[in-house]
Write a protein that holds these residues in place. Structure first.
Motif, PDB file in Angstrom:
ATOM      1  N   ASN A 112      32.887  55.295 -66.985  1.00 22.09           N
ATOM      2  CA  ASN A 112      31.317  55.374 -66.653  1.00 22.09           C
ATOM      3  C   ASN A 112      30.742  54.360 -66.293  1.00 22.09           C
ATOM      4  O   ASN A 112      29.532  53.939 -66.530  1.00 22.09           O
ATOM      5  N   VAL A 113      31.602  53.530 -65.377  1.00 20.91           N
ATOM      6  CA  VAL A 113      31.287  52.048 -64.966  1.00 20.91           C
ATOM      7  C   VAL A 113      30.535  52.478 -63.720  1.00 20.91           C
ATOM      8  O   VAL A 113      30.577  53.053 -62.870  1.00 20.91           O
ATOM      9  N   ASP A 114      29.220  51.955 -63.327  1.00 19.96           N
ATOM     10  CA  ASP A 114      28.222  51.707 -62.398  1.00 19.96           C
ATOM     11  C   ASP A 114      28.440  50.913 -61.389  1.00 19.96           C
ATOM     12  O   ASP A 114      28.379  51.031 -60.105  1.00 19.96           O
ATOM     13  N   GLU A 115      28.867  49.641 -62.102  1.00 21.83           N
ATOM     14  CA  GLU A 115      28.940  48.335 -61.084  1.00 21.83           C
ATOM     15  C   GLU A 115      29.695  47.339 -62.230  1.00 21.83           C
ATOM     16  O   GLU A 115      29.770  47.618 -63.295  1.00 21.83           O
ATOM     17  N   TYR A 116      30.663  46.523 -61.435  1.00 23.70           N
ATOM     18  CA  TYR A 116      31.265  45.634 -61.848  1.00 23.70           C
ATOM     19  C   TYR A 116      31.546  44.291 -61.011  1.00 23.70           C
ATOM     20  O   TYR A 116      30.980  44.292 -59.983  1.00 23.70           O
ATOM     21  N   CYS A 117      31.544  43.145 -61.691  1.00 27.59           N
ATOM     22  CA  CYS A 117      31.826  41.860 -61.053  1.00 27.59           C
ATOM     23  C   CYS A 117      32.960  41.129 -62.041  1.00 27.59           C
ATOM     24  O   CYS A 117      32.876  40.786 -63.305  1.00 27.59           O
ATOM     25  N   VAL A 118      33.917  40.985 -61.282  1.00 26.88           N
ATOM     26  CA  VAL A 118      35.094  40.164 -61.827  1.00 26.88           C
ATOM     27  C   VAL A 118      35.001  38.729 -62.169  1.00 26.88           C
ATOM     28  O   VAL A 118      35.161  38.371 -63.235  1.00 26.88           O
ATOM     29  N   SER A 119      34.409  38.056 -61.388  1.00 29.32           N
ATOM     30  CA  SER A 119      34.206  36.668 -61.212  1.00 29.32           C
ATOM     31  C   SER A 119      33.147  36.090 -62.424  1.00 29.32           C
ATOM     32  O   SER A 119      33.212  35.094 -63.208  1.00 29.32           O
ATOM     33  N   GLU A 120      32.055  37.002 -62.836  1.00 26.52           N
ATOM     34  CA  GLU A 120      31.304  36.856 -63.785  1.00 26.52           C
ATOM     35  C   GLU A 120      31.506  37.560 -64.896  1.00 26.52           C
ATOM     36  O   GLU A 120      31.007  37.331 -66.047  1.00 26.52           O
ATOM     37  N   GLY A 121      32.606  38.342 -64.889  1.00 27.57           N
ATOM     38  CA  GLY A 121      33.094  39.019 -66.232  1.00 27.57           C
ATOM     39  C   GLY A 121      32.102  40.097 -66.738  1.00 27.57           C
ATOM     40  O   GLY A 121      31.734  39.890 -68.058  1.00 27.57           O
ATOM     41  N   TRP A 122      31.704  41.074 -66.318  1.00 27.47           N
ATOM     42  CA  TRP A 122      30.674  42.086 -66.657  1.00 27.47           C
ATOM     43  C   TRP A 122      30.873  43.289 -66.033  1.00 27.47           C
ATOM     44  O   TRP A 122      31.278  43.310 -65.003  1.00 27.47           O
ATOM     45  N   ILE A 123      30.416  44.392 -66.699  1.00 27.22           N
ATOM     46  CA  ILE A 123      30.271  45.826 -66.087  1.00 27.22           C
ATOM     47  C   ILE A 123      28.948  46.377 -66.533  1.00 27.22           C
ATOM     48  O   ILE A 123      28.318  45.876 -67.436  1.00 27.22           O
ATOM     49  N   ARG A 124      28.278  47.211 -65.777  1.00 26.98           N
ATOM     50  CA  ARG A 124      27.216  47.867 -66.052  1.00 26.98           C
ATOM     51  C   ARG A 124      27.841  49.460 -66.186  1.00 26.98           C
ATOM     52  O   ARG A 124      28.259  49.823 -65.353  1.00 26.98           O
ATOM     53  N   VAL A 125      27.294  49.979 -67.208  1.00 22.07           N
ATOM     54  CA  VAL A 125      27.801  51.327 -67.574  1.00 22.07           C
ATOM     55  C   VAL A 125      26.589  52.134 -67.762  1.00 22.07           C
ATOM     56  O   VAL A 125      25.442  51.759 -68.219  1.00 22.07           O
ATOM     57  N   ALA A 126      26.684  53.650 -67.418  1.00 20.94           N
ATOM     58  CA  ALA A 126      25.410  54.311 -67.293  1.00 20.94           C
ATOM     59  C   ALA A 126      25.339  54.966 -68.593  1.00 20.94           C
ATOM     60  O   ALA A 126      26.262  55.471 -69.387  1.00 20.94           O
ATOM     61  N   LEU A 127      24.023  55.100 -68.934  1.00 23.62           N
ATOM     62  CA  LEU A 127      23.751  55.629 -70.124  1.00 23.62           C
ATOM     63  C   LEU A 127      23.234  57.021 -70.004  1.00 23.62           C
ATOM     64  O   LEU A 127      23.098  57.417 -68.911  1.00 23.62           O
TER      65      LEU A 127
END
Length: 81
Positions: free
Chosen positions: A40-55
């Motif tokens: 359910n990942v909407d967006e990711y950033c490898v270098s900053e170490g985060w994902i945005r998941v849809a609720l």
């Protein structure tokens, strides 16, 4: 055998985002977050170490709300990784 495309540092599934890449998303991008498969990942950033998941909830414009989670991000092309 064709060369695999290099996955970007940041990618979004939202067509309004500057990080959206339809051709790459059609190939099937998978995400491992903290070693677990996430679907359910909407967006990711490898270098900053985060994902945005849809609720399940939506904002007043009908867009899904997202939550930012921090940790190790490993994107891969599905079927290859």
């Amino acid at each position: 055998m064709p060369a695999l495309p290099a996955l970007p540092d940041r990618l979004s599934t939202n067509p309004g985002s500057p990080y959206y890449d339809e051709a790459l998303l059609q190939q099937g991008v998978g995400i491992r977050f903290k070693g677990e498969e996430k679907t359910n990942v909407d967006e990711y950033c490898v270098s900053e170490g985060w994902i945005r998941v849809a609720l399940a909830a939506r904002d007043r414009k009908g867009n899904p709300l997202t939550m930012k989670l921090n940790g190790s991000v490993e994107p891969y092309i599905k079927g290859e990784g």
